[in-house]
Design an enzyme around this catalytic site. Structure first.
Site, PDB file in Angstrom:
ATOM      1  N   SER A   1       0.791  -1.294  -0.176  1.00 14.72           N
ATOM      2  CA  SER A   1       0.160   0.158  -0.089  1.00 14.72           C
ATOM      3  C   SER A   1       1.129   1.317   0.040  1.00 14.72           C
ATOM      4  O   SER A   1       2.194   1.188   0.448  1.00 14.72           O
ATOM      5  CB  SER A   1      -0.850  -0.009   1.361  1.00 14.72           C
ATOM      6  OG  SER A   1      -1.297   1.499   1.630  1.00 14.72           O
ATOM      7  N   SER A   2       0.289   2.505  -0.269  1.00 16.52           N
ATOM      8  CA  SER A   2       1.157   3.625  -0.509  1.00 16.52           C
ATOM      9  C   SER A   2       1.242   3.855   0.897  1.00 16.52           C
ATOM     10  O   SER A   2       2.482   5.008   1.206  1.00 16.52           O
ATOM     11  CB  SER A   2       0.260   4.519  -1.259  1.00 16.52           C
ATOM     12  OG  SER A   2      -1.044   5.022  -0.877  1.00 16.52           O
TER      13      SER A   2
ATOM     14  N   TYR B   1      -0.957  -1.026  10.097  1.00 11.99           N
ATOM     15  CA  TYR B   1      -0.907  -1.536   8.631  1.00 11.99           C
ATOM     16  C   TYR B   1       0.188  -1.408   7.922  1.00 11.99           C
ATOM     17  O   TYR B   1       0.834  -2.257   7.080  1.00 11.99           O
ATOM     18  CB  TYR B   1      -2.117  -0.690   7.974  1.00 11.99           C
ATOM     19  CG  TYR B   1      -2.645  -1.374   6.358  1.00 11.99           C
ATOM     20  CD1 TYR B   1      -3.009  -2.436   6.476  1.00 11.99           C
ATOM     21  CD2 TYR B   1      -2.308  -0.644   5.501  1.00 11.99           C
ATOM     22  CE1 TYR B   1      -3.709  -2.898   4.998  1.00 11.99           C
ATOM     23  CE2 TYR B   1      -2.622  -1.065   4.368  1.00 11.99           C
ATOM     24  CZ  TYR B   1      -3.233  -2.273   3.952  1.00 11.99           C
ATOM     25  OH  TYR B   1      -3.531  -2.611   2.673  1.00 11.99           O
TER      26      TYR B   1
ATOM     27  N   HIS C   1     -13.115   3.155   3.098  1.00 10.41           N
ATOM     28  CA  HIS C   1     -12.192   4.323   2.504  1.00 10.41           C
ATOM     29  C   HIS C   1     -13.111   5.500   2.175  1.00 10.41           C
ATOM     30  O   HIS C   1     -14.272   5.303   1.934  1.00 10.41           O
ATOM     31  CB  HIS C   1     -11.213   3.736   1.375  1.00 10.41           C
ATOM     32  CG  HIS C   1     -10.403   2.738   1.921  1.00 10.41           C
ATOM     33  ND1 HIS C   1     -10.354   1.435   1.675  1.00 10.41           N
ATOM     34  CD2 HIS C   1      -9.052   3.089   2.403  1.00 10.41           C
ATOM     35  CE1 HIS C   1      -9.378   0.856   2.333  1.00 10.41           C
ATOM     36  NE2 HIS C   1      -8.456   1.596   2.569  1.00 10.41           N
TER      37      HIS C   1
END
Ligand code: GFB
Length: 318
Positions: free
Chosen positions: A113-114, A142, A185
């Site tokens: 993930s970014s 995370y 999100h």
């Protein structure tokens, strides 16, 4: 055009997490390849249980594994359930990578993930920014799990010569997303908020935070296409960003969503809710050099996801 080093034709491809938004997009994309797609239901395979994963992998004998299974969620879910995000993601990735190693799987694609990058990384964020500064607090758990996943892949490649590659998608959206107002999100949350505001005849909709953070979005079908591309042509320890190359302020996103949904009221910010990282636009240069570019624009993508969302709504009582 990049050279195909891992043709999919005739291969057994295991998509871990095939019920999720990314996993189901991968299955849709892989259906266009001449490969055998393998999936496992949660009842048949609990990815948190090492012995189960090892047994399953030894029996299924895939050639290629996509690790699209993960505990994911939006800013509030991440901030309030760090134990779930850290524990489950560590277990899933460790179990799958190790089982793939034991079973002699030819190729494994790990998804991160970014948010692995430092909170204040220079923008656009290149892959080399990893571990150069402190992480964003709201999703540190995370991020740590996903960083561990990248390092796990690197370590298995170094020690065992295992072909593990890692891709770091930006904020993804698409069909099969989670639209729950608390755990989702931002993009699905805004679609739902705008839809309910329109239906309820509300004069305004409220978005979390100041509306100023910038976010980059990529349609999950583009992401799946990039992942299949990487599986075919890429084999190196360095992870690869998977993004759209453009970002926008959350307030602008809210207006874009409101237009797509047809909500014409006001949009109000709620600064008592967290903003998260101020900006995380990833550099897409490495992936561009590897011969891939996104196809689905944000407006078009949001409109199509809203249509998908509408199809999921219960119809009028007969
Ligand atoms: O997408 P999001 O939840 O997560 O929030 P992150 C992005 C931005 O949208 C934040 C704002 O600034 C939120 O405050 N926002 C506005 C909203 N209204 C809403 C709303 O109704 N719901 C939500 N959820 N946000 C996640 C990480 O960070 O990004 C994950 O927590 C993962 O670990 C994911 O990496 C890609 O973009 O801040």
């Amino acid at each position: 055009m990049a050279e195909v080093v891992f043709p999919l034709s005739g291969r057994r491809v295991f998509v871990a997490g095939h019920r999720g938004m990314v996993g189901s997009a991968l299955v849709r994309r892989l259906e266009r390849e001449d490969c055998l797609i393998i999936t496992a239901s949660r009842a048949d395979l609990d990815l948190l249980r090492q012995a189960e994963v090892e047994r399953w992998m030894a029996e299924a004998r895939p050639d290629l594994v996509f690790i699209a299974a993960a505990r994911v969620g939006g800013i509030l879910a991440n901030a309030t359930r760090p134990a779930d995000f850290l524990y489950e993601n560590l277990m899933i990735e460790a179990n799958l990578v190790h089982a793939a190693h034991l079973a002699g799987v030819a190729k494994t694609v790990f998804l991160g993930s970014s948010c692995i990058y430092p909170r204040l990384a220079p923008q656009p964020i290149t892959e080399t920014a990893l571990l150069t500064g402190p992480l964003e607090q709201t999703n540190e758990a995370y991020a740590i799990a996903k960083i561990a996943g990248i390092k796990l892949g690197e370590a298995y490649r170094q020690q065992h010569g295992m072909d593990v590659i890692s891709a770091m998608p930006t904020n993804l959206y698409g069909p099969g997303d989670n639209f729950d107002p608390e755990t989702s999100h931002v993009l699905p949350a805004l679609i739902r908020k705008a839809h309910e505001a329109k239906l309820g005849g509300a004069s305004e909709m409220v978005i979390w935070g100041t509306g100023t953070p910038l976010r980059e979005f990529l349609h999950v079908d583009d992401a799946a296409d990039a992942l299949v591309h990487l599986a075919k042509i890429y084999s190196a320890p360095e992870h690869v960003n998977v993004g759209s190359g453009t970002d926008l302020p959350i307030l602008d996103l809210a207006h874009l969503v409101a237009r797509a949904v047809g909500f014409e009221g006001k949009i109000r910010t709620d600064p008592s809710k967290p903003d998260g990282t101020p900006r995380k636009l990833m550099s897409g240069e490495r992936l561009r050099e590897l011969g891939w570019a996104p196809r689905i624009g944000l407006e078009e993508g949001v409109r199509s996801v809203y249509e998908w969302f509408l199809r999921q709504q219960p119809g009028p009582e007969a």
